[in-house]
Write an enzyme that holds these catalytic residues in place. Structure first.
Site, PDB file in Angstrom:
ATOM      1  N   TYR A   1       0.814  -1.218   0.000  1.00  0.00           N
ATOM      2  CA  TYR A   1       0.000   0.000   0.000  1.00  0.00           C
ATOM      3  C   TYR A   1       0.842   1.260   0.000  1.00  0.00           C
ATOM      4  CZ  TYR A   1      -3.216   3.504   1.852  1.00  0.00           C
ATOM      5  OH  TYR A   1      -3.953   4.635   2.051  1.00  0.00           O
TER       6      TYR A   1
ATOM      7  N   TYR B   1     -10.931  -3.432   2.771  1.00  0.00           N
ATOM      8  CA  TYR B   1     -11.604  -3.335   4.071  1.00  0.00           C
ATOM      9  C   TYR B   1     -12.674  -4.422   4.275  1.00  0.00           C
ATOM     10  CZ  TYR B   1      -9.794   1.464   4.951  1.00  0.00           C
ATOM     11  OH  TYR B   1      -9.008   2.577   5.191  1.00  0.00           O
TER      12      TYR B   1
ATOM     13  N   HIS C   1     -12.141   8.541   6.660  1.00  0.00           N
ATOM     14  CA  HIS C   1     -10.874   8.552   5.902  1.00  0.00           C
ATOM     15  C   HIS C   1     -10.592   9.964   5.425  1.00  0.00           C
ATOM     16  CE1 HIS C   1      -7.762   7.398   3.016  1.00  0.00           C
ATOM     17  NE2 HIS C   1      -7.756   6.199   3.576  1.00  0.00           N
ATOM     18  N   GLY C   2      -9.333  10.296   5.237  1.00  0.00           N
ATOM     19  CA  GLY C   2      -8.980  11.584   4.628  1.00  0.00           C
ATOM     20  C   GLY C   2      -9.473  11.609   3.192  1.00  0.00           C
ATOM     21  N   ASP C   3      -9.707  12.806   2.662  1.00  0.00           N
ATOM     22  CA  ASP C   3     -10.276  12.879   1.303  1.00  0.00           C
ATOM     23  C   ASP C   3      -9.206  12.737   0.206  1.00  0.00           C
ATOM     24  OD1 ASP C   3      -8.940  15.233   1.488  1.00  0.00           O
ATOM     25  OD2 ASP C   3     -10.696  16.532   1.170  1.00  0.00           O
TER      26      ASP C   3
ATOM     27  N   THR D   1      -4.984  16.699   5.957  1.00  0.00           N
ATOM     28  CA  THR D   1      -4.165  17.775   6.530  1.00  0.00           C
ATOM     29  C   THR D   1      -2.792  17.803   5.877  1.00  0.00           C
ATOM     30  OG1 THR D   1      -5.242  17.254   8.627  1.00  0.00           O
ATOM     31  CG2 THR D   1      -3.349  18.757   8.718  1.00  0.00           C
TER      32      THR D   1
ATOM     33  N   ASP E   1      29.335  -5.388 -21.174  1.00  0.00           N
ATOM     34  CA  ASP E   1      29.126  -5.995 -19.850  1.00  0.00           C
ATOM     35  C   ASP E   1      30.201  -7.066 -19.605  1.00  0.00           C
ATOM     36  OD1 ASP E   1      28.007  -6.936 -17.502  1.00  0.00           O
ATOM     37  OD2 ASP E   1      26.420  -8.080 -18.508  1.00  0.00           O
TER      38      ASP E   1
HETATM   39  C1  SPV Z   1      22.465  -8.348 -15.524  1.00  0.00           C
HETATM   40  O1  SPV Z   1      21.385  -7.761 -15.476  1.00  0.00           O
HETATM   41  O2  SPV Z   1      23.546  -7.772 -15.719  1.00  0.00           O
HETATM   42  C2  SPV Z   1      22.526  -9.810 -15.324  1.00  0.00           C
HETATM   43  C3  SPV Z   1      21.349 -10.613 -15.660  1.00  0.00           C
HETATM   44  O3  SPV Z   1      23.569 -10.306 -14.960  1.00  0.00           O
HETATM   45  S1  SPV Z   1      21.540 -11.153 -17.268  1.00  0.00           S
HETATM   46  O4  SPV Z   1      21.781  -9.998 -18.117  1.00  0.00           O
HETATM   47  O5  SPV Z   1      20.344 -11.865 -17.649  1.00  0.00           O
HETATM   48  O6  SPV Z   1      22.709 -12.039 -17.293  1.00  0.00           O
HETATM   49 MG    MG Z   2      25.197  -9.022 -14.967  1.00  0.00          MG
END
Ligand code: SPV
Ligand code: MG
Length: 431
Positions: free
Chosen positions: A43, A75, A89-91, A122, A204
């Site tokens: 929530y 609820y 409840h607040g509006d 408030t 990467d």
């Molecule tokens: C990343 O998000 O860098 C991961 C997950 O290592 S994956 O890209 O699926 O390998």
């Molecule tokens: Mg990764």
């Protein structure tokens, strides 16, 4: 004597709550509901006070006759049991995602002629200051760090969204939707090596170094409160990993996930199309154990990522490694796959859970994206990571804007698809 019901979901009482109580007393006996921890995280936000203390706090207030626990965000159950003459409840819930809850209360009251009373919400300097202080407290390392463990205990499945900047952090922090009458939001954030590198225009391959990754985490932490899971790649040399564990822990990161590869790591989504070397079980277990020894708190989690299915080494290898890593002290197992269907992931989870009931399982359904969170949870998955969807949605949008401007020698055509800057600014908090 008539009964008035109002539900609180706060850790700190301010003039707004006292005002609601003053109003409520005019109508009869005042019953205050304390929203359960589980409902609160969907929530609103994680509570910094345990439920029992919230109940005590509400009960100590002038004019409160009884405090009960409201387990569900809706609820229905409370209203059906208590049959209050009035709900107060607040509006502030007339618009946005919360409006669905209001509809739910109105429908429940209509069944027996109960009435909804809304008091002006408030908003003052004092209430704003208290809200802000509460948020700040949630973002502090000692509160944030332990929250992932708390969420894993509390939620059927913890949902983490990829973030790589303050702005993406704000999206993970603040996006709330209404679904089947209830509100929902992400629980945690994933600082992906792929997306953190991509945002910097780099591959990467562990080229973006730890100092830079820490800088990204810091940007995210500055503007958010939700717990952070860091993609720690291979963890690097064990001798370096132990220092990084301490640094992450001190910053308030909740977990690092390290994968069982060595040498030049490439992204898993390449699978066997590129050369990748899996670490030996012994070496990787030593790295996990050294990280666990270095850790100073009981909060931080080191999660071991098994790459056997990615590297097509088979289910047996994946399971053997997962059991070995858990035994070496891993606080969770991430199992990854690049198959289009979730079958091998679900098979792994069932087989792992048959022997290990407790170690959290983490999955990243990028390729097998048709699987639902509910299905994953029934197979024992505890954390689901949406690892790169924000980056993949932003990139084509930015590229098409660049193309439109170039094509038309002006920005008018592109502008039609753009968010007004005012909407972005509203996302950013002012102190
Ligand atoms: C990343 O998000 O860098 C991961 C997950 O290592 S994956 O890209 O699926 O390998
Ligand atoms: Mg990764």
């Amino acid at each position: 004597m008539k009964t008035v019901y109002t539900c609180f979901c706060t850790d700190v009482i301010h003039e707004g709550h006292l005002n609601i109580l003053r109003e409520a007393r005019k109508y009869g006996r005042v019953v205050v509901g304390a929203l359960s921890d589980e409902a609160l995280v969907r929530y609103n936000r994680f509570s910094t006070l345990p439920l029992a203390e919230r109940v005590r706090l509400y009960a100590s207030l002038d004019g409160v006759d009884e405090v009960i626990v409201q387990n569900d965000m809706l609820y229905d159950e409370v209203i059906a049991t208590l049959k209050p003459d009035f709900v107060l409840h607040g509006d502030n819930w007339r618009e946005g995602a919360e409006a669905a809850l209001r509809e739910n209360v109105l429908a429940a009251l209509k069944r027996y002629g109960g009435e909804l009373i809304e008091v002006p919400y408030t908003r003052s300097e004092e209430t704003r200051k208290i809200d802000r202080a509460l948020l700040e407290r949630l973002s502090m390392p000692e509160y944030r760090r332990k929250r992932l463990r708390q969420l894993v205990k509390m939620c059927p499945i913890v949902k983490a969204l990829e973030v790589h900047s303050g702005l993406t952090g704000l999206i993970a922090e603040k996006t709330v939707v209404e679904r089947e009458g209830k509100l929902d939001q992400f629980d945690a954030m994933w600082v992906s090596s792929l997306c953190d590198s991509t945002a910097k225009g780099k591959p990467d391959i562990e080229l973006v170094d730890m100092s830079s990754r820490l800088r990204t985490i810091d940007d995210v932490m500055e503007v958010t409160t939700k717990p952070i899971i860091l993609d720690g790649d291979t963890g690097g040399l064990t001798e370096h990993f132990v220092y990084n564990v301490r640094t992450l822990e001190r910053m308030g990161v909740s977990a690092v996930i390290i994968e069982d590869k060595t040498g030049l790591k490439k992204n898993s989504l390449f699978g066997t199309e590129v050369e990748q070397t899996q670490d030996s079980v012994e070496n990787f277990c030593q790295k996990i154990a050294a990280g666990k020894r270095a850790q100073l708190t009981g909060d931080f989690m080191i999660i071991a990522r098994v790459e056997s299915l990615i590297l097509e080494r088979g289910m047996e290898d994946a399971l053997t490694r997962a059991f070995a890593y858990a035994k070496a002290g891993a606080d969770g197992i991430m199992i990854h796959s690049r198959k289009k269907t979730p079958d091998e992931i679900l098979e792994f989870c069932d087989k792992f859970r048959a022997e290990n009931k407790d170690t959290p399982i983490v999955v990243v359904p990028t390729s097998f994206n048709s699987v639902t969170e509910e299905e994953l949870a029934t197979h024992g998955v505890n954390i689901v990571i949406y690892a790169n969807q924000l980056t993949r949605s932003a990139f084509p949008a930015m590229q098409s804007t660049a193309i439109e401007i170039l094509k038309h020698h002006r920005a008018k055509e592109a502008d039609e698809h753009l968010m007004p800057f005012g909407d972005i600014i509203r996302l950013i908090d002012e102190l």
